[in-house]
Scaffold this motif. Structure first.
Motif, PDB file in Angstrom:
ATOM      1  N   HIS A 184      47.909  42.421  45.178  1.00  0.00           N
ATOM      2  CA  HIS A 184      48.259  41.602  46.703  1.00  0.00           C
ATOM      3  C   HIS A 184      48.980  40.448  46.133  1.00  0.00           C
ATOM      4  CE1 HIS A 184      44.219  43.861  47.301  1.00  0.00           C
ATOM      5  NE2 HIS A 184      45.355  44.066  48.229  1.00  0.00           N
ATOM      6  N   GLY A 212      48.240  38.540  50.858  1.00  0.00           N
ATOM      7  CA  GLY A 212      47.322  39.105  51.282  1.00  0.00           C
ATOM      8  C   GLY A 212      47.711  40.706  51.696  1.00  0.00           C
ATOM      9  N   SER A 272      42.785  39.933  38.205  1.00  0.00           N
ATOM     10  CA  SER A 272      42.995  40.650  39.665  1.00  0.00           C
ATOM     11  C   SER A 272      42.407  41.373  39.105  1.00  0.00           C
ATOM     12  CB  SER A 272      44.615  40.738  40.159  1.00  0.00           C
ATOM     13  OG  SER A 272      45.493  39.139  39.351  1.00  0.00           O
ATOM     14  N   LEU A 296      38.834  41.919  39.269  1.00  0.00           N
ATOM     15  CA  LEU A 296      38.249  40.946  40.903  1.00  0.00           C
ATOM     16  C   LEU A 296      38.151  42.359  41.182  1.00  0.00           C
ATOM     17  CD1 LEU A 296      40.278  37.531  40.983  1.00  0.00           C
ATOM     18  CD2 LEU A 296      37.490  38.214  40.573  1.00  0.00           C
ATOM     19  N   GLU A 297      39.472  43.268  41.409  1.00  0.00           N
ATOM     20  CA  GLU A 297      39.562  44.699  42.817  1.00  0.00           C
ATOM     21  C   GLU A 297      38.564  45.331  41.958  1.00  0.00           C
ATOM     22  OE1 GLU A 297      42.149  45.297  44.745  1.00  0.00           O
ATOM     23  OE2 GLU A 297      42.351  43.489  44.289  1.00  0.00           O
ATOM     24  N   LYS A 346      46.092  32.137  43.321  1.00  0.00           N
ATOM     25  CA  LYS A 346      45.431  33.388  44.953  1.00  0.00           C
ATOM     26  C   LYS A 346      44.111  33.446  43.789  1.00  0.00           C
ATOM     27  CE  LYS A 346      48.273  37.023  43.354  1.00  0.00           C
ATOM     28  NZ  LYS A 346      49.100  37.942  43.291  1.00  0.00           N
ATOM     29  N   ASN A 347      44.564  33.577  42.846  1.00  0.00           N
ATOM     30  CA  ASN A 347      42.695  34.845  42.271  1.00  0.00           C
ATOM     31  C   ASN A 347      41.544  33.194  42.574  1.00  0.00           C
ATOM     32  OD1 ASN A 347      43.640  37.180  41.424  1.00  0.00           O
ATOM     33  ND2 ASN A 347      44.175  36.270  39.587  1.00  0.00           N
ATOM     34  N   HIS A 404      41.326  34.421  45.877  1.00  0.00           N
ATOM     35  CA  HIS A 404      39.682  35.609  45.985  1.00  0.00           C
ATOM     36  C   HIS A 404      38.628  35.421  45.303  1.00  0.00           C
ATOM     37  CE1 HIS A 404      41.159  40.371  45.150  1.00  0.00           C
ATOM     38  NE2 HIS A 404      40.226  39.814  45.915  1.00  0.00           N
ATOM     39  N   LYS A 450      36.851  33.916  47.970  1.00  0.00           N
ATOM     40  CA  LYS A 450      36.060  34.600  49.428  1.00  0.00           C
ATOM     41  C   LYS A 450      35.313  35.519  48.969  1.00  0.00           C
ATOM     42  CE  LYS A 450      40.234  34.438  52.373  1.00  0.00           C
ATOM     43  NZ  LYS A 450      41.915  35.894  51.926  1.00  0.00           N
TER      44      LYS A 450
END
Lengths: 135, 953
Positions: free
Chosen positions: B583, B587, B674, B677-678, B714-715, B718, B721
């Motif tokens: 992303h 987002g 990333s 995390l995905e 960004k990460n 993420h 969140k």
């Protein structure tokens, strides 16, 4: 002897020598005003006859400024020029003129500092050699 | 439906608007360029210099244009790219397809894409309204600098506190000739100067602008460099900052160079107040250092590095046109459609799109031009007027009648060289029948005068004694052609770069040398001959190398305009490095976007995709390249004919050698994080330590990789969140979330991400202990060593160029020391390569965000269109000619030409040298033993006459 003002011709190629000289100007780098530039597309265009004529007509020194070896815009023009410069040096030696009045330098277009340094080096060097004996 | 208009309106004639106009005009659209001020040039024409071409030439920007006039029609011409800019002003002003409309504003735009009715109001003519029909619109109305008056603690009311822009003007205007700076209050030279960064930027409390203005760090560094050069080592310069954001291509090198000078300090600090000592005019700066200590220091001057913001008039314009703005009043755009506004057919570029530096503005301008042109592609050329040059005057057999025009170049030449004496001297030289001297020979007025003088004095050769052939040659050649004189009857004598500027301390020598140079040039001019340029057809095909996001966007941009495209990809599938990403920071789904692009590319019948493709040979020139491509592993060979080339070979993530990477699986890169995390989320993560600048800003890779700070932010967001309890530490040197990315940095801190700064000299240490990974770092706020135990360590690995050694060798493309392709000019030509007809985009050019890659890809397509839209190209007449009568066919030229151009024609029994293929190096001419080959414009006598003239003097 040391205070004579030599006349020196610098053949500069379109792609590195001349842009470096231009940049030296933009950067206000000082170098001796004895250097007079003749721009040609590639140092490979500089003929043995051009180098000899300069000496014959009374230039105290002549040098060529081309691209760094291996990066000539025209592949190998600067190698050809170096060969010719070496050849002219031997010819001059044969007739009793210092071959080292003729030189070849290589630099990249953004090396203005090198351009100015070579100009100074060449001038100092010719000052040491003294005037062209043909004069 | 009505037929679409073939015209585009560009609103705002700054550097972006000018670029967009030129691209469109050169692609055969009619352009209306509207600006509310009386002149074109925008903010850039108010800057003394934008110069900077990498570390070698940092002094380049200090061009001494002390007293150069800055009235409406003449611009300072120093070589710090401002002369290139002023050349561009001339190009715009003189372009037959560009209608410049000044002192006017847009009142309203009605209608829709293809057929907009624009209502203009002219303020110079009693607010008279007029209507113009266009097919699409580009908004490039720029920004204004933040007004610091309201921030009283900064002391802008004191005379010795100035903004950056004012400071640059002071540097330039004080004491003409020497350029030494005097402070406003008492005209004394300052001993100590302080810069305050982020004035009106990155400030959600008092300034109101939460974003980073992106340009102030670089301009402050530039100002330090400028003033240090003029005032010398004794001047003390202190730059108070939160972070130094030199994220642009090669900017870090420049920063390092300035940082290391004596008497230059970059200090992390928060400013409390700036107050004046009324007796001395000196300023007391009270600030808090990183450790929280309040300190006072006295300076002679303070410079406020004010940020950029959108003027109220632009907000009102956007409201009138129904264009959505974001919460900072920049035009709202989608990361995957960076130059598209919310209203179809209206595009956006430059500062109105978001804070940015010149190269990005210029890039976006070309991108906007691409889209605006594509909208009305069926009407290309319909709205143009045909202009033709007068028939050429036959000068054959005439005695040379030379006119010499000596330029003062403001004070650039005239301040050192005695121009009158050079002019007088020129008038004594053989064949010279007219001489003149001018303040700026390149100004419109002087060029008009040159035309008049050519006609009045029947000049048949012209010598312009000013600057370089590269800078101005083409312009003066056009001047000659416009009054019927063959353009090759021009000789430039560079008395600026080769005399005035390099012998400034010896004016007599400089004047003497200028005379020598003019004498040589006059001799050569007398020997010049008219030459005819070869006109060749353009192959309307494009070759695009690299099928990532940039390559695919470039392909689609050209395909949509009806040009045939061959898209080469070295892997088995399109997509490039973006396939490894998930992303954007906003987002947006990158993989879905890539799939969408791939299917669009496959569906476009103008685009031919070759995967597993490898370039094995390439020859030709602008308009007519032939590239040999091997596809797959076998011997499936293709010869592709193409008129232009777009290089989009991309980049990858640096594979770290540092911090146990590859040895311990708990050490990841940001891209791997990333992925993790995905796949697995973050519920099992208790703590993550991110380490910035791995493989960037160090000795091996000196530059900043631009995007890693935003990757980390960004990460980090993420993770927070997914698992608000996870502890996230970002160990950084400077956080470089430039432009609107700053919002995400703010968000990360709000979410509890902990940012700890470290210096280049004291990097964090990573240890593997029995309890897990431990990171040791010295916290500059707490002033003590910290040990952080962590589950994961994430390395913000830099961006490295893909291996393009072979392509660059085969296609003769310049790369920098880090393997990124080199643009023709870092500021003003960020998409063109030095080789005509070849363009670069995406991360092949340097690290950048996806949105920036897309903009550059569209820009490359626009630049390519300026070639593809033409049916013919005029080639240089500097080619080799063989005198077949005297040639003995020894074949030395055939063996010597680096491009295999001379061939032996068996039928005609002679040597042939193709004018189209000849590159004009002259190697054949110099090897020919019988001197039967001459290089036009550099014929033997045209070179030797210079030697003779010099030595006869």
């Amino acid at each position: 002897m040391a205070d004579f003002e030599p006349t020196i011709i610098a053949f500069c190629c379109d792609y590195c020598g001349a842009p470096a000289a231009d940049l030296a100007g933009s950067m206000r780098l000082e170098y001796p005003s004895n250097i007079k530039i003749i721009q040609i597309p590639c140092t490979g265009k500089v003929d043995v006859m051009h180098l000899l004529r300069a000496i014959q007509k009374g230039a105290d020194g002549v040098y060529c400024v081309g691209c760094v070896e291996g990066t000539c815009h025209y592949n190998n023009g600067n190698f050809r020029c170096r060969e010719r410069v070496n050849y002219v040096r031997t010819l001059l030696e044969e007739i009793g003129i210092e071959g080292d009045r003729v030189r070849m330098y290589n630099l990249s277009s953004n090396e203005a500092t090198a351009f100015a340094a070579y100009a100074k080096e060449m001038t100092d060097h010719i000052r040491e050699l003294g005037p062209n004996p043909l004069n | 439906m009505a037929k679409k208009s073939g015209s585009v309106m560009v609103v705002g004639a700054g550097v972006a608007g000018m670029q967009a106009s030129l691209d469109l005009a050169n692609s055969d659209y009619n352009v209306y360029l509207v600006d509310k001020s009386p002149t074109i040039g925008g903010m850039m024409s108010r800057l003394p210099c934008i110069g900077f071409r990498g570390v070698e030439c940092q002094r380049n920007m200090s061009a001494d244009n002390g007293a150069a006039p800055r009235s409406e029609d003449s611009f300072p011409t120093n070589d710090c790219a401002m002369c290139m800019f002023s050349h561009r002003l001339n190009d715009v002003g003189g372009h037959k397809n560009i209608n410049v409309i000044t002192t006017s504003e847009i009142r309203n735009i009605e209608g829709e894409l293809g057929n907009f009715d624009v209502t203009l109001v002219d303020y110079s003519d009693d607010e008279k309204e007029s209507k113009v029909q266009v097919g699409s619109v580009i908004l490039s109305s720029g920004s204004q600098t933040f007004d610091p008056s309201a921030l009283d603690f900064l002391g802008y009311q004191y005379p010795n506190v100035v903004t950056g822009e004012e400071f640059e003007r002071l540097i330039n205007e004080s004491e003409p000739g020497t350029g030494r700076l005097m402070r406003p209050s008492d005209k004394q030279e300052p001993k100590k100067i302080a810069w305050m960064q982020c004035v009106g930027s990155r400030d959600i409390n008092r300034g109101g602008n939460g974003y980073c203005s992106s340009v102030c760090c670089l301009y402050a560094i530039k100002e330090v460099s400028l003033v240090k050069e003029r005032m010398g080592a004794d001047l003390d310069c202190a730059v108070f900052n939160m972070d130094i954001r030199t994220f642009g291509k090669d900017y870090e090198k420049f920063y390092n160079n300035v940082r290391c000078q004596d008497g230059v300090r970059f200090m992390k600090a928060r400013i409390h107040t700036i107050s004046e000592d009324p007796e001395t005019g000196d300023l007391n700066v009270r600030y808090m250092d990183e450790a929280g200590t309040v300190l006072d220091e006295t300076f002679s001057m303070v410079v406020l590095s004010t940020g950029l913001e959108i003027p109220k008039a632009s907000v009102e314009l956007a409201n009138r046109l129904g264009i959505e703005l974001n919460h900072y009043n920049f035009v709202k755009t989608d990361p995957f459609q960076p130059v598209q506004s919310s209203r179809p057919g209206i595009y956006i570029c430059g500062l109105f799109q978001g804070p940015k530096d010149i190269p990005e503005s210029v890039t976006e301008a070309s991108a906007a031009a691409c889209l605006a042109g594509t909208d009305i592609v069926e009407s290309r050329g319909d709205d143009l007027e045909k202009v033709e040059f007068p028939e050429e005057i036959d000068v054959s057999g005439q005695e040379p009648r030379i006119g010499v025009f000596v330029c003062n170049c403001g004070v650039n030449i005239g301040g050192v060289v005695d121009v009158n004496s050079v002019q007088e001297y020129a008038s004594t030289l053989p064949n010279v029948v007219f001489t003149d001297s001018n303040l700026f020979t390149c100004s419109d007025e002087t060029r008009d005068r040159i035309k008049e003088m050519i006609i009045e004095h029947k000049l048949n050769r012209v010598v312009v004694a000013s600057c370089t052939l590269e800078n101005r040659g083409e312009m003066f050649m056009e001047t000659l052609a416009s009054c019927g004189l063959n353009k090759y009857l021009l000789e430039m004598a560079n008395i600026r770069n080769q005399a005035a500027w390099v012998h400034a301390n010896a004016p007599d020598m400089a004047t003497q040398k200028a005379k020598d140079i003019v004498r040589m040039s006059v001799a050569r001019a007398a020997n010049l001959n008219p030459l005819q340029e070869k006109i060749i057809p353009v192959s309307k095909h494009a070759l695009i190398i690299g099928g990532g996001i940039a390559g695919m966007n470039a392909a689609l941009s050209l395909g949509k305009q009806g040009f045939d495209v061959v898209l080469l990809e070295k892997d088995a599938q399109l997509g490039g490095f973006a396939r490894k990403l998930h992303h954007t920071i906003e987002g947006k789904d990158i993989r879905a976007y890539v799939e969408e692009l791939v299917s669009e590319v496959n569906a476009n019948d103008k685009i031919q995709v070759m995967t597993e493709a490898r370039i094995i040979g390439s020859k030709g020139f602008q308009g007519n390249f032939v590239t040999q491509v091997a596809v797959g592993s076998g011997d499936d060979m293709h010869n592709i004919e193409h008129g232009v080339t777009i290089v989009a070979t991309g980049a990858s993530e640096y594979q770290p050698k540092e911090f146990l990477y590859g040895e311990d699986e708990r050490v990841l890169t940001q891209v791997e994080l990333s992925d993790r995390l995905e796949e697995k989320g973050a519920s099992d993560i208790e703590s993550v330590v991110m380490i910035q600048c791995v493989g960037s800003r160090n000795e091996e890779h000196e530059n900043c990789s631009r995007i890693c700070c935003q990757s980390a932010v960004k990460n980090a967001i993420h993770i927070k969140k997914l698992n608000p309890d996870a502890r996230v530490y970002v160990l950084y040197r400077d956080i470089r979330t430039y432009g609107l990315l700053e919002d995400y940095y703010t968000e990360a801190r709000r979410r509890g991400v902990i940012f700890i700064r470290f210096d280049r000299e004291t990097p964090p240490e990573l240890k593997k202990t029995s309890e897990g990974l431990v990171v040791k770092i010295k916290d500059p706020v707490l002033q003590r060593e910290l040990e952080i135990s962590t589950d994961l360590v994430t390395l913000s690995a830099g961006v490295v160029a893909n291996d393009t050694a072979e392509i660059s060798r085969i296609m003769k493309l310049d790369r920098d020391s880090e393997g990124f392709f080199t643009e023709a000019h870092i500021k003003l030509r960020p998409v063109d390569m030095l080789n005509e007809g070849i363009f670069v985009c995406g991360t092949a050019h340097g690290p950048k965000l996806i949105s920036e890659s897309i903009a550059q890809a569209q820009a490359a397509a626009s630049r390519a269109t300026t070639f593809l839209a033409k049916d013919v190209i005029r080639l240089s007449a500097v080619t080799a000619k063989v005198d077949t009568d005297h040639c003995v066919k020894c074949l030395t030229c055939v063996r010597s030409c680096p491009f295999d151009v001379p061939v032996f024609n068996e039928e005609e029994n002679c040597i042939e040298i193709s004018e189209t293929l000849c590159q004009g190096c002259g190697i054949c001419a110099s090897v020919c033993p019988r001197q039967t080959i001459q290089l036009s414009f550099y014929e033997d006598n045209q070179v030797t006459c210079k030697i003779d003239a010099l030595l006869a003097g």
